[in-house]
Scaffold this motif. Structure first.
Motif, PDB file in Angstrom:
ATOM      1  N   ASP A 100       0.894  -1.263   0.087  1.00 13.45           N
ATOM      2  CA  ASP A 100       0.247   0.028   0.015  1.00 13.45           C
ATOM      3  C   ASP A 100       0.774   1.431  -0.022  1.00 13.45           C
ATOM      4  OD1 ASP A 100      -2.306  -1.790   0.007  1.00 13.45           O
ATOM      5  OD2 ASP A 100      -2.491  -1.356   2.129  1.00 13.45           O
ATOM      6  N   ASP A 101       1.923   1.130   0.785  1.00 19.77           N
ATOM      7  CA  ASP A 101       2.891   2.538   0.514  1.00 19.77           C
ATOM      8  C   ASP A 101       3.464   2.817  -0.722  1.00 19.77           C
ATOM      9  OD1 ASP A 101       2.230   2.926   3.652  1.00 19.77           O
ATOM     10  OD2 ASP A 101       4.195   1.901   4.087  1.00 19.77           O
ATOM     11  N   GLU A 102       3.849   1.729  -1.237  1.00 18.96           N
ATOM     12  CA  GLU A 102       4.509   1.953  -2.465  1.00 18.96           C
ATOM     13  C   GLU A 102       3.571   2.409  -3.471  1.00 18.96           C
ATOM     14  OE1 GLU A 102       6.950  -0.448  -5.910  1.00 18.96           O
ATOM     15  OE2 GLU A 102       6.020  -1.832  -4.514  1.00 18.96           O
ATOM     16  N   HIS A 103       2.346   1.790  -3.352  1.00 16.61           N
ATOM     17  CA  HIS A 103       1.323   2.282  -4.153  1.00 16.61           C
ATOM     18  C   HIS A 103       0.882   3.646  -4.047  1.00 16.61           C
ATOM     19  CE1 HIS A 103      -2.962   2.645  -5.903  1.00 16.61           C
ATOM     20  NE2 HIS A 103      -2.739   1.773  -6.637  1.00 16.61           N
ATOM     21  N   ALA A 104       0.817   4.071  -2.995  1.00 13.95           N
ATOM     22  CA  ALA A 104       0.576   5.620  -2.485  1.00 13.95           C
ATOM     23  C   ALA A 104       1.773   6.400  -3.237  1.00 13.95           C
ATOM     24  CB  ALA A 104       0.163   5.623  -1.083  1.00 13.95           C
ATOM     25  N   GLN A 105       2.947   5.994  -3.104  1.00 16.56           N
ATOM     26  CA  GLN A 105       4.041   6.973  -3.395  1.00 16.56           C
ATOM     27  C   GLN A 105       4.145   6.889  -4.928  1.00 16.56           C
ATOM     28  OE1 GLN A 105       7.476   4.776  -1.727  1.00 16.56           O
ATOM     29  NE2 GLN A 105       6.935   5.452   0.355  1.00 16.56           N
ATOM     30  N   LEU A 106       3.637   5.714  -5.661  1.00 17.80           N
ATOM     31  CA  LEU A 106       3.871   5.902  -7.058  1.00 17.80           C
ATOM     32  C   LEU A 106       2.727   6.752  -7.520  1.00 17.80           C
ATOM     33  CD1 LEU A 106       3.905   2.027  -7.944  1.00 17.80           C
ATOM     34  CD2 LEU A 106       5.639   4.006  -8.656  1.00 17.80           C
ATOM     35  N   VAL A 107       1.506   6.928  -7.015  1.00 15.94           N
ATOM     36  CA  VAL A 107       0.434   7.758  -7.276  1.00 15.94           C
ATOM     37  C   VAL A 107       0.840   9.154  -7.230  1.00 15.94           C
ATOM     38  CG1 VAL A 107      -1.851   8.820  -6.792  1.00 15.94           C
ATOM     39  CG2 VAL A 107      -1.529   6.380  -6.655  1.00 15.94           C
ATOM     40  N   SER A 108       1.401   9.547  -5.975  1.00 19.32           N
ATOM     41  CA  SER A 108       2.042  10.912  -5.663  1.00 19.32           C
ATOM     42  C   SER A 108       2.997  11.278  -6.556  1.00 19.32           C
ATOM     43  CB  SER A 108       2.602  10.947  -4.114  1.00 19.32           C
ATOM     44  OG  SER A 108       3.026  12.120  -4.008  1.00 19.32           O
ATOM     45  N   HIS A 109       3.816  10.319  -6.755  1.00 24.12           N
ATOM     46  CA  HIS A 109       4.820  10.788  -7.901  1.00 24.12           C
ATOM     47  C   HIS A 109       4.541  11.058  -9.215  1.00 24.12           C
ATOM     48  CE1 HIS A 109       8.968  10.903  -9.785  1.00 24.12           C
ATOM     49  NE2 HIS A 109       8.683   9.635 -10.324  1.00 24.12           N
ATOM     50  N   MET A 110       3.762  10.074  -9.603  1.00 26.41           N
ATOM     51  CA  MET A 110       3.019  10.336 -11.134  1.00 26.41           C
ATOM     52  C   MET A 110       2.390  11.457 -11.217  1.00 26.41           C
ATOM     53  SD  MET A 110       2.028   6.400 -12.178  1.00 26.41           S
ATOM     54  CE  MET A 110       1.354   6.978 -13.699  1.00 26.41           C
ATOM     55  N   LEU A 111       1.798  12.198 -10.196  1.00 31.31           N
ATOM     56  CA  LEU A 111       0.923  13.443 -10.039  1.00 31.31           C
ATOM     57  C   LEU A 111       1.898  14.575  -9.807  1.00 31.31           C
ATOM     58  CD1 LEU A 111      -2.354  11.986  -8.896  1.00 31.31           C
ATOM     59  CD2 LEU A 111      -1.717  12.297 -11.169  1.00 31.31           C
TER      60      LEU A 111
END
Length: 227
Positions: free
Chosen positions: A211-222
């Motif tokens: 979940d943490d990696e997923h949230a970080q990916l979303v934040s980074h992509m945006l």
């Protein structure tokens, strides 16, 4: 490249606006603030830009196989057709990918962009836009017709989204996340837990379980720091 496809943090607190969209307010949030948007914001703004620059622009509608199965609506996607010097070009800055990045000739020719190939295939009443990477088979990006559209045609999609949001009481586990970015030689897409990168036509797919990696990916992509 500068503006993300952002289906991850859309704010519907004031309702869903696809038909009566405030374009100036959308420009402020999507472009000036860099928050991006979906096809309904990005391609509509780009249609306005192209029109004000003097181009001959026609708004078109498309549907993915998955979208048609979910909604039965043929206006799931919004994109543009530009007629220039007697030739027609598909122009789409509002699709998360993987798809064409530069304008695509609306012809029967196979066209190459950044290691991927594209073609338009007649499917009777509809046209299928197909794509393949260096080692993948042809697959359908979306299907469409050349019928010119008006903003009011998206009322059915607007109503569908209202129903979906109202009925969505399940856990927010990231499955409905959809965002994408374009970079110099490809695209990256996060759809739910599926992370797809296409670089020079070569695809890499991962399933994000943390979940943490997923949230970080979303934040980074945006973010503005996306690379």
């Amino acid at each position: 490249m500068a503006i993300p496809y952002n289906g991850a943090t859309q704010d519907f607190s004031d309702g869903v606006r696809l038909v009566d969209l405030d374009e100036d307010a959308t420009f402020e949030t999507s472009v000036v603030q860099g928050r991006g948007g979906t096809c309904f914001q990005l391609n509509r703004l780009f249609a306005r830009l192209l029109t004000e620059l003097g181009y001959d622009v026609t708004v078109l509608a498309a549907s993915t196989a998955e979208g048609w199965e979910a909604s039965g609506i043929d206006v799931e996607h919004m994109f543009n057709l530009v007629t220039l010097d007697g030739e027609q070009w598909l122009v789409d800055v509002g699709y998360p990918g993987p798809s064409y990045i530069e304008p695509l000739s609306a012809s029967g020719a196979v066209q190459s962009q950044y290691g991927c190939q594209y073609r338009l295939v007649d499917r009777g009443s509809r046209i299928a836009l197909q794509r393949r990477g260096r080692i993948t088979r042809w697959s359908v990006v979306y299907t469409f017709t050349m019928q010119p559209r008006e903003w009011s045609d998206w009322k059915a999609m607007e109503d569908f989204l209202v129903r979906e949001i109202t009925a969505d009481t399940g856990p927010q586990d990231g499955r409905k996340i959809l965002c994408g970015r374009t970079f110099e030689n490809g695209q990256v897409v996060l759809k739910g837990r599926r992370h797809l990168t296409v670089r020079d036509g070569r695809e890499e797919i991962r399933t994000i379980t943390d979940d943490d990696e997923h949230a970080q990916l979303v934040s980074h992509m945006l973010s503005d720091e996306f690379r």
